[in-house]
Design a protein around this motif. Structure first.
Motif, PDB file in Angstrom:
ATOM      1  N   LEU A 149     -31.311  -5.461 -13.684  1.00 48.34           N
ATOM      2  CA  LEU A 149     -31.934  -4.864 -12.508  1.00 48.34           C
ATOM      3  C   LEU A 149     -31.641  -3.368 -12.427  1.00 48.34           C
ATOM      4  O   LEU A 149     -32.508  -2.571 -12.031  1.00 48.34           O
ATOM      5  CB  LEU A 149     -31.442  -5.566 -11.238  1.00 48.34           C
ATOM      6  CG  LEU A 149     -31.884  -7.021 -11.070  1.00 48.34           C
ATOM      7  CD1 LEU A 149     -31.161  -7.657  -9.892  1.00 48.34           C
ATOM      8  CD2 LEU A 149     -33.398  -7.118 -10.863  1.00 48.34           C
ATOM      9  N   THR A 150     -30.441  -2.983 -12.812  1.00 47.80           N
ATOM     10  CA  THR A 150     -30.081  -1.566 -12.819  1.00 47.80           C
ATOM     11  C   THR A 150     -30.972  -0.780 -13.764  1.00 47.80           C
ATOM     12  O   THR A 150     -31.443   0.321 -13.435  1.00 47.80           O
ATOM     13  CB  THR A 150     -28.607  -1.394 -13.231  1.00 47.80           C
ATOM     14  OG1 THR A 150     -27.784  -2.070 -12.283  1.00 47.80           O
ATOM     15  CG2 THR A 150     -28.209   0.067 -13.274  1.00 47.80           C
ATOM     16  N   MET A 151     -31.232  -1.338 -14.933  1.00 52.81           N
ATOM     17  CA  MET A 151     -32.122  -0.670 -15.872  1.00 52.81           C
ATOM     18  C   MET A 151     -33.510  -0.482 -15.272  1.00 52.81           C
ATOM     19  O   MET A 151     -34.165   0.540 -15.467  1.00 52.81           O
ATOM     20  CB  MET A 151     -32.207  -1.463 -17.174  1.00 52.81           C
ATOM     21  CG  MET A 151     -30.937  -1.436 -17.999  1.00 52.81           C
ATOM     22  SD  MET A 151     -31.096  -2.374 -19.544  1.00 52.81           S
ATOM     23  CE  MET A 151     -32.365  -1.417 -20.403  1.00 52.81           C
ATOM     24  N   GLY A 152     -33.951  -1.473 -14.498  1.00 53.58           N
ATOM     25  CA  GLY A 152     -35.237  -1.347 -13.844  1.00 53.58           C
ATOM     26  C   GLY A 152     -35.235  -0.297 -12.750  1.00 53.58           C
ATOM     27  O   GLY A 152     -36.181   0.489 -12.621  1.00 53.58           O
ATOM     28  N   LEU A 153     -34.182  -0.261 -11.960  1.00 57.32           N
ATOM     29  CA  LEU A 153     -34.088   0.719 -10.889  1.00 57.32           C
ATOM     30  C   LEU A 153     -34.005   2.143 -11.432  1.00 57.32           C
ATOM     31  O   LEU A 153     -34.508   3.084 -10.821  1.00 57.32           O
ATOM     32  CB  LEU A 153     -32.868   0.409 -10.014  1.00 57.32           C
ATOM     33  CG  LEU A 153     -33.009  -0.844  -9.139  1.00 57.32           C
ATOM     34  CD1 LEU A 153     -31.651  -1.297  -8.625  1.00 57.32           C
ATOM     35  CD2 LEU A 153     -33.951  -0.560  -7.973  1.00 57.32           C
TER      36      LEU A 153
ATOM     37  N   VAL B  58     -33.231  -2.067  -4.025  1.00 60.56           N
ATOM     38  CA  VAL B  58     -33.131  -3.400  -4.633  1.00 60.56           C
ATOM     39  C   VAL B  58     -34.247  -4.301  -4.122  1.00 60.56           C
ATOM     40  O   VAL B  58     -34.934  -4.986  -4.894  1.00 60.56           O
ATOM     41  CB  VAL B  58     -31.754  -4.026  -4.354  1.00 60.56           C
ATOM     42  CG1 VAL B  58     -31.687  -5.455  -4.906  1.00 60.56           C
ATOM     43  CG2 VAL B  58     -30.643  -3.176  -4.963  1.00 60.56           C
ATOM     44  N   TYR B  59     -34.464  -4.307  -2.806  1.00 64.41           N
ATOM     45  CA  TYR B  59     -35.500  -5.158  -2.225  1.00 64.41           C
ATOM     46  C   TYR B  59     -36.869  -4.842  -2.840  1.00 64.41           C
ATOM     47  O   TYR B  59     -37.654  -5.750  -3.139  1.00 64.41           O
ATOM     48  CB  TYR B  59     -35.582  -4.971  -0.708  1.00 64.41           C
ATOM     49  CG  TYR B  59     -34.299  -5.171   0.048  1.00 64.41           C
ATOM     50  CD1 TYR B  59     -33.290  -6.015  -0.429  1.00 64.41           C
ATOM     51  CD2 TYR B  59     -34.075  -4.524   1.268  1.00 64.41           C
ATOM     52  CE1 TYR B  59     -32.112  -6.193   0.277  1.00 64.41           C
ATOM     53  CE2 TYR B  59     -32.908  -4.709   1.984  1.00 64.41           C
ATOM     54  CZ  TYR B  59     -31.928  -5.530   1.481  1.00 64.41           C
ATOM     55  OH  TYR B  59     -30.760  -5.692   2.184  1.00 64.41           O
ATOM     56  N   GLY B  60     -37.163  -3.564  -3.002  1.00 63.85           N
ATOM     57  CA  GLY B  60     -38.455  -3.156  -3.537  1.00 63.85           C
ATOM     58  C   GLY B  60     -38.671  -3.642  -4.959  1.00 63.85           C
ATOM     59  O   GLY B  60     -39.757  -4.130  -5.314  1.00 63.85           O
TER      60      GLY B  60
END
Length: 304
Positions: free
Chosen positions: A214-218, A239-241
């Motif tokens: 998820l961090t890589m995505g953010l 995170v929610y988005g």
């Protein structure tokens, strides 16, 4: 000075850390991860699938070669959620012993939580506002651990993880609204019964493969870079988005994202939804990501 090998076998991933541990710190030599989906179907069937065992043993054979190459003195193999649940766990245990010469420890949820907390806390820079909540989202279980020092004061292991919830609820591609609602209810029911209250946390740290993905995505990283993901910090709204966008995508669309590992594309939305629901109960204004997790905790436990 001790050369140790720490192995963490979860529901989705088997990870290896070879490190030199001294009283002053840990020097990493090797850090590897193989997504073998050992827990494939365990929530439904209660047993390890033959093909899942083959994938796991293939990864362990690779790790055995690395351990020999690095002249490791001590090895600790920790098995978590899926191995706790599988009726044929002895088949897996015997296979590990034959390949590594050590017996895998099927740790309890409380032991898993303590190892995750220890690994995360020793890595922190500075002193985040206490108490500290560490979230470890795995494939089969999620640990919430609260503490104000080097050891947790309270913890709980819930039988909700990215693989387990994906298989249980998010069967359509993309998942339907009804499936997402059922998944949310499952997560919320577990959180309602959890003795660790996220609202009590002054700071929130998340560890594990789901968190890093998820961090890589953010950060919209095209390639994994541990120096960038470690200690990354985000607002809950960010995170929610991301979770909302992932839930709306098909697996094929997620695979097209430059930062998505193919071994997580199907289950990442379920893992993200777990983090989403926990954060919504927390009053902390930000989320900190730690690349040091249960593997580091296992390594320290061998030295300690």
């Amino acid at each position: 000075m001790t050369k140790v090998a720490a192995i963490d076998c979860g529901t989705n991933t088997i990870k290896l850390l070879i490190a030199t541990v001294t009283p002053d710190g840990l020097t990493e030599d090797v850090r590897e991860a193989r997504m073998v989906r050992l827990g494939q179907g365990v929530d439904r069937t209660g047993v390890f699938a033959g093909e899942a065992l083959e994938r796991a043993f293939g990864a362990i054979d690779e790790y055995a070669a690395l351990i020999r190459e690095h002249d490791v003195q001590k090895v600790r193999f920790v098995a978590t959620s899926a191995t706790r649940d599988a009726a044929n766990a002895a088949t897996f245990t015997d296979g590990v012993r034959a390949r590594l010469g050590v017996t895998p420890e099927v740790v309890t949820g409380a032991e898993e939580a303590a190892l995750s907390f220890g690994g995360a806390v020793r890595n922190l820079r500075g002193t985040p506002p206490p108490p500290l909540l560490v979230i470890d989202i795995g494939g089969g279980s999620t640990e919430l651990i609260l503490g104000e020092g080097p050891t947790p004061t309270s913890s709980d292991s819930m039988d909700i993880g990215s693989v387990r919830l994906h298989e249980r609820h998010l069967r359509s591609d993309p998942p339907t609204g009804a499936e997402i609602e059922a998944c949310v209810r499952d997560i919320d029911d577990h959180l309602d019964g959890c003795p660790v209250d996220p609202a009590a946390a002054g700071s929130v740290v998340v560890v594990g493969g789901t968190a890093v993905q998820l961090t890589m995505g953010l950060l919209e990283l095209a390639a994994y870079d541990r120096t960038v993901t470690d200690h990354a910090e985000f607002s809950p709204d960010e995170v929610y988005g991301l979770v909302e966008r992932l839930l709306a995508m098909t697996v094929e669309e997620r695979l097209a994202l430059p930062w998505m590992h193919p071994g997580r594309a199907d289950v990442i939305a379920a893992g993200g939804l777990i983090l989403d629901r926990i954060l919504r109960r927390s009053s902390a204004g930000s989320l900190l990501v730690s690349e040091s997790d249960i593997l580091d905790g296992i390594a320290w436990s061998v030295r300690d």
